[in-house]
Design an enzyme around this catalytic site. Sequence first.
Site, PDB file in Angstrom:
ATOM      1  N   GLU A   3      24.804 -16.483  24.611  1.00 28.12           N
ATOM      2  CA  GLU A   3      24.438 -16.627  23.205  1.00 28.12           C
ATOM      3  C   GLU A   3      25.550 -17.307  22.418  1.00 28.12           C
ATOM      4  OE1 GLU A   3      23.283 -12.845  21.605  1.00 28.12           O
ATOM      5  OE2 GLU A   3      22.091 -12.414  23.393  1.00 28.12           O
ATOM      6  N   CYS A  37      30.239 -18.997  16.718  1.00 27.33           N
ATOM      7  CA  CYS A  37      30.739 -17.941  17.596  1.00 27.33           C
ATOM      8  C   CYS A  37      30.233 -18.266  18.995  1.00 27.33           C
ATOM      9  CB  CYS A  37      30.203 -16.592  17.103  1.00 27.33           C
ATOM     10  SG  CYS A  37      30.593 -15.221  18.200  1.00 27.33           S
ATOM     11  N   CYS A  70      29.725  -9.253  30.795  1.00 25.64           N
ATOM     12  CA  CYS A  70      31.091  -8.796  30.551  1.00 25.64           C
ATOM     13  C   CYS A  70      31.347  -7.581  31.423  1.00 25.64           C
ATOM     14  CB  CYS A  70      31.244  -8.409  29.077  1.00 25.64           C
ATOM     15  SG  CYS A  70      32.921  -7.926  28.603  1.00 25.64           S
ATOM     16  N   CYS A 128      28.539  -1.821  23.087  1.00 24.32           N
ATOM     17  CA  CYS A 128      28.279  -3.264  23.131  1.00 24.32           C
ATOM     18  C   CYS A 128      27.132  -3.605  24.070  1.00 24.32           C
ATOM     19  CB  CYS A 128      29.557  -3.979  23.586  1.00 24.32           C
ATOM     20  SG  CYS A 128      29.363  -5.754  23.735  1.00 24.32           S
ATOM     21  N   GLU A 151      34.750 -11.327  27.699  1.00 22.82           N
ATOM     22  CA  GLU A 151      36.125 -11.061  27.272  1.00 22.82           C
ATOM     23  C   GLU A 151      36.955 -12.309  27.566  1.00 22.82           C
ATOM     24  OE1 GLU A 151      38.128  -8.996  25.627  1.00 22.82           O
ATOM     25  OE2 GLU A 151      39.728 -10.334  26.307  1.00 22.82           O
ATOM     26  N   LEU A 185      39.991  -3.043  18.002  1.00 24.44           N
ATOM     27  CA  LEU A 185      40.708  -1.773  18.037  1.00 24.44           C
ATOM     28  C   LEU A 185      39.732  -0.602  18.028  1.00 24.44           C
ATOM     29  CD1 LEU A 185      43.667  -0.969  18.161  1.00 24.44           C
ATOM     30  CD2 LEU A 185      43.688  -0.866  15.668  1.00 24.44           C
ATOM     31  N   ASN A 225      26.431  -2.931  14.731  1.00 22.63           N
ATOM     32  CA  ASN A 225      25.078  -3.413  15.010  1.00 22.63           C
ATOM     33  C   ASN A 225      24.462  -2.458  16.016  1.00 22.63           C
ATOM     34  OD1 ASN A 225      24.704  -5.948  13.576  1.00 22.63           O
ATOM     35  ND2 ASN A 225      26.381  -6.707  14.840  1.00 22.63           N
TER      36      ASN A 225
HETATM   37  N1  SAH Z   1      35.487  -9.135  24.319  1.00 16.23           N
HETATM   38  C1  SAH Z   1      36.010  -9.552  23.062  1.00 16.23           C
HETATM   39  C2  SAH Z   1      35.090 -10.441  22.248  1.00 16.23           C
HETATM   40  C3  SAH Z   1      33.625 -10.169  22.225  1.00 16.23           C
HETATM   41  S1  SAH Z   1      32.916  -9.004  21.157  1.00 16.23           S
HETATM   42  C4  SAH Z   1      36.432  -8.362  22.255  1.00 16.23           C
HETATM   43  O1  SAH Z   1      36.204  -7.234  22.683  1.00 16.23           O
HETATM   44  O2  SAH Z   1      37.028  -8.531  21.203  1.00 16.23           O
HETATM   45  C5  SAH Z   1      33.313  -9.430  19.489  1.00 16.23           C
HETATM   46  C6  SAH Z   1      33.490  -8.204  18.626  1.00 16.23           C
HETATM   47  O3  SAH Z   1      32.246  -7.522  18.408  1.00 16.23           O
HETATM   48  C7  SAH Z   1      34.416  -7.181  19.245  1.00 16.23           C
HETATM   49  O4  SAH Z   1      35.251  -6.649  18.257  1.00 16.23           O
HETATM   50  C8  SAH Z   1      33.458  -6.155  19.754  1.00 16.23           C
HETATM   51  O5  SAH Z   1      34.067  -4.920  19.962  1.00 16.23           O
HETATM   52  C9  SAH Z   1      32.432  -6.142  18.647  1.00 16.23           C
HETATM   53  N2  SAH Z   1      31.159  -5.530  18.987  1.00 16.23           N
HETATM   54  C10 SAH Z   1      30.570  -5.413  20.192  1.00 16.23           C
HETATM   55  N3  SAH Z   1      29.405  -4.759  20.096  1.00 16.23           N
HETATM   56  C11 SAH Z   1      29.245  -4.462  18.792  1.00 16.23           C
HETATM   57  C12 SAH Z   1      28.247  -3.804  18.054  1.00 16.23           C
HETATM   58  N4  SAH Z   1      27.170  -3.300  18.641  1.00 16.23           N
HETATM   59  N5  SAH Z   1      28.407  -3.690  16.722  1.00 16.23           N
HETATM   60  C13 SAH Z   1      29.508  -4.212  16.111  1.00 16.23           C
HETATM   61  N6  SAH Z   1      30.480  -4.838  16.752  1.00 16.23           N
HETATM   62  C14 SAH Z   1      30.367  -4.961  18.082  1.00 16.23           C
END
Ligand code: SAH
Length: 343
Positions: A95, A108, A115, A122, A163, A218, A293
Amino acid sequence: MATELSKKNILDFTPPELEDIVAELGEKKFRAAQIFGWLAKGIECFDDMKNVPAGLRSRLSEVYYIGLPEVVRKQESRDGTVKCLFEFEDGAQVESVFMKYEYGNSICISSQVGCRMGCTFCASTMDGLDRSLTGGEMLGQVLAMRNLTGEDIGHVVVMGMGEPFDNYEGLSRFIRLIHDRKGYDLGLRNITVSTCGLVQKIREFAVDFPQVNLAVSLHAPNQELRRRTMPIAGKYNYDELMKACREYTGLTGRRITFEYAVIDGVNDNPECARELASKLKGWLTHVNLIPLNEVKGREYKTAKGKNVAEFKRILESNGVAVTVRRTLGSDIDAACGQLRRNK
Ligand code: SAH
């Protein structure tokens, strides 16, 4: 498309590598810059390279293909957000999301198909990792999205599926490709990479790409809570991660963004906010609160607006810079990884 599988994606190659390629085909090296320039324009076939001799174009097309992904599904939001499910030659799907901001258009992109980090909130990680994307496939998402929307894209965030630091090779090649003056010429400061916290790679990244923005997911104020939602915390604990982040800001002089998905009843209470504030106080950071989300098949709920507001107030009152992420595309499948799963 299966016929293309034996060929190589020409989007993967840097100008010096293209020089070697054209030299091997008995052509002058300056052709490489022309080819690279055309590719950055998002052309779909070699015959669009108007100033490249027809003979070279046809020889290139025998060995290479232009790996722009195909649009499998597209969703457009009323606010201008466009979310695409892209497919590569081998059928792998990822995506990408196009977003309009006051400062300009942004995309994005994904760095992997699936992953393997396993964050429990996630969607991207639910089926594990299929494979990493190449640098050219990451670039292909930007070019294909620009072709599709007809809009300039001046900012890239690597925050889609995957990631990026688990695919450091693909990521660094992508940054070099999109930054190259002969091609897309995107400024390094217009790129942001988000990681769940692979400590060794944070150190490498600070040295390799000090001008690229870094965001660290974080999602918790301490090790115990972080470990509950992010398995990576079992490998690199909170203190190690914070140490690497401090080294990063020390070395680069640049602010780090900490992402914090606010989850109802999990990490959204005032104590969490106070604990987080105590860790970040007096440090060049920025906290991005992301209302969760909700993902089908995951039990987590998004935090209540009043709790997010209180969380933000506590951070602010401790002098920590904080924003709440604007929810774009809320009328389409918003959470990353959902479009791929909903097919
Ligand atoms: N793997 C990387 C980048 C991909 S996710 C990372 O972990 O940063 C991008 C961001 O969306 C990350 O901060 C991730 O934790 C967050 N994210 C993933 N699922 C989510 C959700 N359901 N709601 C809100 N943020 C989410």
